[in-house]
Write a protein that holds these residues in place. Sequence first.
Motif: not given
Length: 265
Positions: A243-265
């Motif tokens: 995580a400490e290698q990832v810039e802020v924009a990278g976290f924004v891109r990842l969180a914005n992916l449509p299905s990111a919240e629906r991934v099952e553990p």
Amino acid sequence: MNFKAPPKKSLGQHFLTDRGMIEMIVLAVNPQPGDLLVEIGPGQGAITLPLLRKHGQLTAIEFDRDLVVPLSQAAHGVGQLTVIHKDVLEVDFTRMAGEEKLRLVGNLPYNLSSPILFHALDHAAAVRDMHFMLQKEVVDRMAAGPGSKVYGRLSVMLQAYCSVTPLFDVPPAAFRPPPKVDSAVVRLVPRTPETIGVDDPKRFADVVRAAFGQRRKTLRNALMGVATSEQIEAAGLRPDARAEQVEVAGFVRLANLPSAERVEP
């Protein structure tokens, strides 16, 4: 001025007394006619009264009831001071701002600085800027970039929504009683909605929290249940990165992916 009560250790009180530092803070804030100034934790009025002399009007939020009356008395004849006796975490800044925007100022208690910062962040759309004095170590974390040892959740969350500018350091001798750590003053300016780019603030917060939850883990492992390796790659990130290698924009891109919240553990 009738401040008889000593600083309360239980509230993390350290009262600023250095006039040079007080002047620097007032100059940094530089209040203009029409500004809605709100001070968090005015204490014994070290910053309150100089701001009142310069601006004429101020709202202060003070949790310590023993300071409410002395503050009001000290402001008599200096300017119009409204003291709200309340826990700042219960104050609705958005409602307080109304159609305007607030300018927040404060010497934040070190034991509550992160919760207060996140609370202010929740109301960032109603805030024009913030000038806070905090523990220098916290300011370093707030402004840190990827690859820094202190870059973490606080850095990403604040930098996603605000520009963060450390202004100057404040030594322990500037306070009564002197804290055991150095302090620093920082300026936060909330970004405009179109420059933030976060589609879902809650999902973004969840992704960042999970990513930094266990710093030694790779993104692939830390984000298990939040994002797949394919999604991490789709955001332009390496699943084996930390995580400490990832810039802020990278976290924004990842969180914005449509299905990111629906991934099952």
